[in-house]
Design an enzyme around this catalytic site. Sequence first.
Site, mmCIF file in Angstrom:
data_model
loop_
_atom_site.group_PDB
_atom_site.id
_atom_site.type_symbol
_atom_site.label_atom_id
_atom_site.label_comp_id
_atom_site.label_asym_id
_atom_site.label_seq_id
_atom_site.Cartn_x
_atom_site.Cartn_y
_atom_site.Cartn_z
ATOM 1 N N ASP A 8 0.850 -1.195 0.000
ATOM 2 C CA ASP A 8 0.000 0.000 0.000
ATOM 3 C C ASP A 8 0.886 1.247 0.000
ATOM 4 O O ASP A 8 2.113 1.157 -0.190
ATOM 5 C CB ASP A 8 -1.020 -0.038 1.160
ATOM 6 C CG ASP A 8 -0.375 0.157 2.529
ATOM 7 O OD1 ASP A 8 0.865 0.345 2.611
ATOM 8 O OD2 ASP A 8 -1.116 0.129 3.530
ATOM 9 N N CYS A 65 2.888 -3.595 4.050
ATOM 10 C CA CYS A 65 2.084 -2.404 4.357
ATOM 11 C C CYS A 65 2.767 -1.733 5.545
ATOM 12 O O CYS A 65 3.973 -1.938 5.746
ATOM 13 C CB CYS A 65 0.614 -2.745 4.590
ATOM 14 S SG CYS A 65 0.246 -3.774 6.027
ATOM 15 N N THR A 67 2.396 -2.177 8.855
ATOM 16 C CA THR A 67 2.798 -3.183 9.841
ATOM 17 C C THR A 67 2.975 -4.575 9.241
ATOM 18 O O THR A 67 3.543 -5.451 9.886
ATOM 19 C CB THR A 67 1.714 -3.313 10.930
ATOM 20 O OG1 THR A 67 0.479 -3.670 10.270
ATOM 21 C CG2 THR A 67 1.527 -2.012 11.695
ATOM 22 N N GLY A 68 2.416 -4.793 8.066
ATOM 23 C CA GLY A 68 2.359 -6.136 7.467
ATOM 24 C C GLY A 68 1.136 -6.910 7.936
ATOM 25 O O GLY A 68 0.821 -7.975 7.399
ATOM 26 N N HIS A 98 7.962 -25.216 8.779
ATOM 27 C CA HIS A 98 6.888 -25.912 9.506
ATOM 28 C C HIS A 98 5.493 -25.647 8.941
ATOM 29 O O HIS A 98 4.619 -26.495 9.053
ATOM 30 C CB HIS A 98 6.881 -25.494 10.983
ATOM 31 C CG HIS A 98 8.071 -25.980 11.750
ATOM 32 N ND1 HIS A 98 8.158 -25.932 13.116
ATOM 33 C CD2 HIS A 98 9.244 -26.538 11.328
ATOM 34 C CE1 HIS A 98 9.315 -26.432 13.513
ATOM 35 N NE2 HIS A 98 10.015 -26.797 12.441
ATOM 36 N N HIS A 133 4.743 -32.021 9.940
ATOM 37 C CA HIS A 133 4.319 -30.644 9.657
ATOM 38 C C HIS A 133 3.278 -30.615 8.539
ATOM 39 O O HIS A 133 2.372 -29.788 8.549
ATOM 40 C CB HIS A 133 5.521 -29.780 9.273
ATOM 41 C CG HIS A 133 6.570 -29.733 10.341
ATOM 42 N ND1 HIS A 133 6.329 -29.231 11.593
ATOM 43 C CD2 HIS A 133 7.854 -30.174 10.348
ATOM 44 C CE1 HIS A 133 7.413 -29.342 12.329
ATOM 45 N NE2 HIS A 133 8.363 -29.915 11.597
HETATM 46 C C1 RB5 Z 1 -2.090 2.429 6.601
HETATM 47 O O1 RB5 Z 1 -2.031 3.622 7.283
HETATM 48 C C2 RB5 Z 1 -1.869 1.258 7.558
HETATM 49 O O2 RB5 Z 1 -3.010 1.087 8.345
HETATM 50 C C3 RB5 Z 1 -1.562 -0.004 6.787
HETATM 51 O O3 RB5 Z 1 -0.437 0.197 6.007
HETATM 52 C C4 RB5 Z 1 -1.260 -1.237 7.612
HETATM 53 O O4 RB5 Z 1 -0.321 -0.994 8.596
HETATM 54 C C5 RB5 Z 1 -2.423 -1.979 8.109
HETATM 55 O O5 RB5 Z 1 -2.329 -3.068 8.701
#
Ligand code: RB5
Length: 152
Positions: A8, A65, A67-68, A98, A133
């Site tokens: 994103d 993104c 946080t991922g 695994h 696994h």
């Molecule tokens: C976008 O601001 C943020 O919410 C997105 O990149 C992500 O971290 C969501 O999980």
Amino acid sequence: MKIGIGNDHSAVEMKKNISVYLKELGHEVINYGTDSSESCNYPVYGEKVAAAVQDGEVDCGVLICGTGVGISLAANKVRGIRAVVCSEPCSARLSKEHNNTNILAFGARIVGIEMAKMIVDAWLEAEFQGGRHADRVNMVMDIENRKGNAIE
Ligand code: RB5
């Protein structure tokens, strides 16, 4: 390998840097993510890469993104996808050995580029160990076919 990458707005630079890195390692990289810093919705890109993995258009996926977390949650809603979000290489390696993960996710706001490269290396170099696994991974995937989840 053919790797689908998606992101994103929060991860445009990280996506570009990781794409270059993956190409340096000899992989083919297909970009499904945004190249704009304009605010957008991570589920769109999680689903795009997950669909490409599901269809066999690519061998595996990398999602980034902030946080991922959000982008991996979206990917995991696609049948057949096992996406993992990692902030360090050990979990990345074990998720392949695994859990046979087929998509790696991480956060551009959580890890720096050098850590991201180490996570990618650990994940790409690891191999699924099968055996006990495999039974457990099959149990996870069977959940997709249970009542309420099954395609009618
Ligand atoms: C976008 O601001 C943020 O919410 C997105 O990149 C992500 O971290 C969501 O999980």
